[in-house]
Design a protein around this motif. Sequence first.
Motif, mmCIF file in Angstrom:
data_model
loop_
_atom_site.group_PDB
_atom_site.id
_atom_site.type_symbol
_atom_site.label_atom_id
_atom_site.label_comp_id
_atom_site.label_asym_id
_atom_site.label_seq_id
_atom_site.Cartn_x
_atom_site.Cartn_y
_atom_site.Cartn_z
ATOM 1 N N ALA A 1 -7.168 -5.266 -10.778
ATOM 2 C CA ALA A 1 -8.323 -5.576 -11.624
ATOM 3 C C ALA A 1 -9.542 -4.776 -11.190
ATOM 4 O O ALA A 1 -10.322 -4.291 -12.028
ATOM 5 N N LYS A 2 -9.696 -4.614 -9.877
ATOM 6 C CA LYS A 2 -10.845 -3.881 -9.356
ATOM 7 C C LYS A 2 -10.768 -2.403 -9.741
ATOM 8 O O LYS A 2 -11.766 -1.796 -10.151
ATOM 9 N N VAL A 3 -9.576 -1.838 -9.612
ATOM 10 C CA VAL A 3 -9.381 -0.436 -9.983
ATOM 11 C C VAL A 3 -9.635 -0.240 -11.470
ATOM 12 O O VAL A 3 -10.322 0.699 -11.891
ATOM 13 N N LYS A 4 -9.081 -1.143 -12.279
ATOM 14 C CA LYS A 4 -9.246 -1.034 -13.730
ATOM 15 C C LYS A 4 -10.715 -1.118 -14.129
ATOM 16 O O LYS A 4 -11.191 -0.352 -14.973
ATOM 17 N N GLU A 5 -11.457 -2.026 -13.501
ATOM 18 C CA GLU A 5 -12.873 -2.195 -13.822
ATOM 19 C C GLU A 5 -13.670 -0.939 -13.479
ATOM 20 O O GLU A 5 -14.452 -0.433 -14.289
ATOM 21 N N GLN A 6 -13.464 -0.411 -12.257
ATOM 22 C CA GLN A 6 -14.214 0.764 -11.825
ATOM 23 C C GLN A 6 -13.830 2.000 -12.631
ATOM 24 O O GLN A 6 -14.682 2.834 -12.967
ATOM 25 N N PHE A 7 -12.535 2.115 -12.951
ATOM 26 C CA PHE A 7 -12.071 3.262 -13.728
ATOM 27 C C PHE A 7 -12.685 3.250 -15.125
ATOM 28 O O PHE A 7 -13.157 4.271 -15.627
ATOM 29 N N LEU B 1 0.823 -1.210 0.000
ATOM 30 C CA LEU B 1 0.000 0.000 0.000
ATOM 31 C C LEU B 1 0.852 1.253 0.000
ATOM 32 O O LEU B 1 0.475 2.278 -0.577
ATOM 33 N N SER B 2 2.017 1.189 0.654
ATOM 34 C CA SER B 2 2.897 2.361 0.674
ATOM 35 C C SER B 2 3.386 2.689 -0.735
ATOM 36 O O SER B 2 3.533 3.861 -1.105
ATOM 37 N N ALA B 3 3.628 1.652 -1.539
ATOM 38 C CA ALA B 3 4.043 1.876 -2.928
ATOM 39 C C ALA B 3 2.909 2.503 -3.728
ATOM 40 O O ALA B 3 3.136 3.368 -4.591
ATOM 41 N N VAL B 4 1.688 2.077 -3.458
ATOM 42 C CA VAL B 4 0.521 2.642 -4.137
ATOM 43 C C VAL B 4 0.390 4.124 -3.809
ATOM 44 O O VAL B 4 0.170 4.964 -4.694
ATOM 45 N N HIS B 5 0.545 4.451 -2.535
ATOM 46 C CA HIS B 5 0.441 5.852 -2.117
ATOM 47 C C HIS B 5 1.548 6.694 -2.740
ATOM 48 O O HIS B 5 1.336 7.871 -3.078
ATOM 49 N N GLN C 1 -10.350 4.844 -2.825
ATOM 50 C CA GLN C 1 -11.529 4.126 -2.328
ATOM 51 C C GLN C 1 -11.252 2.635 -2.184
ATOM 52 O O GLN C 1 -11.589 2.018 -1.171
ATOM 53 N N VAL C 2 -10.627 2.059 -3.214
ATOM 54 C CA VAL C 2 -10.364 0.621 -3.203
ATOM 55 C C VAL C 2 -9.362 0.246 -2.115
ATOM 56 O O VAL C 2 -9.567 -0.719 -1.371
ATOM 57 N N THR C 3 -8.288 1.006 -1.996
ATOM 58 C CA THR C 3 -7.259 0.680 -1.009
ATOM 59 C C THR C 3 -7.739 0.933 0.418
ATOM 60 O O THR C 3 -7.249 0.298 1.360
ATOM 61 N N SER C 4 -8.708 1.847 0.582
ATOM 62 C CA SER C 4 -9.217 2.108 1.933
ATOM 63 C C SER C 4 -9.991 0.915 2.474
ATOM 64 O O SER C 4 -10.175 0.781 3.691
ATOM 65 N N GLU C 5 -10.430 0.055 1.577
ATOM 66 C CA GLU C 5 -11.189 -1.127 1.984
ATOM 67 C C GLU C 5 -10.285 -2.311 2.326
ATOM 68 O O GLU C 5 -10.749 -3.336 2.796
#
Length: 231
Positions: free
Chosen positions: A91-97, A3-7, A72-76
């Motif tokens: 995959a979840k991010v790509k789908e929602q985006f 998650l730190s890399a994502v941020h 939103q996704v990472t907060s979950e």
Amino acid sequence: MSLSAVHGTLSSLKSCQADIGTGMDIVTDVAMDLAETQDQGDNPGIKEMEAMILECAKLDREINHFVDIVQQVTSEVNTQQQPEAMFSLSAKVKEQFTERIARLSDAELQSHPKVVAFMDSMKNSLNQANQESVENTEELDEDIAVTQSQVNFTCPLTQVEMVNPMKNKKCNHHYDEAAILGLIKAKQGQKKKCRCPVVGCGNTDVRQSDLIPDQMLRRKIQSQKRHSSRT
């Protein structure tokens, strides 16, 4: 990926957005130069600048949506979950985006603050060019003009000359960008509305969405600085 890399990646995207904003300001300046020296009506250069501004606005909007979805996704995600849980995030991010972008309309780009500023700048440049062609008088009273400019160029919050003037669409008052955004944020932290800092103004709810960069005023401020340095 942690998650730190994502941020860290999101932080880089936000820095990229700042560069996009700077680029849009430069495009607006170039278009204003063209409008002041050539016929705006059928100028292909200005049309190209407008198309470029809209493309930048589109990219800026997409980054905003992407960052929002990732947050939103990472907060979950529970930081104590197994590492394999992270693999489903992409995959979840790509789908929602993809779903969100499909619902967007290019017509909405016209309300992007930088696009609004571009269109206003073009209109003002054309009006100014027409006025100058009718009234071909120069330097009527430079001292008075400079005094008036200094008053108009002063931020009501900092009481110093503005660097990046922002115009309030509701009350037409101007403030320096950093100062007014700082005030809005401070008031939000206090759960209060932000009142327009101009004395006597009845606007009691200044919002960031009400603010538009005033490129024409910024150019005037820069022009006065150049004039002052020469004299």
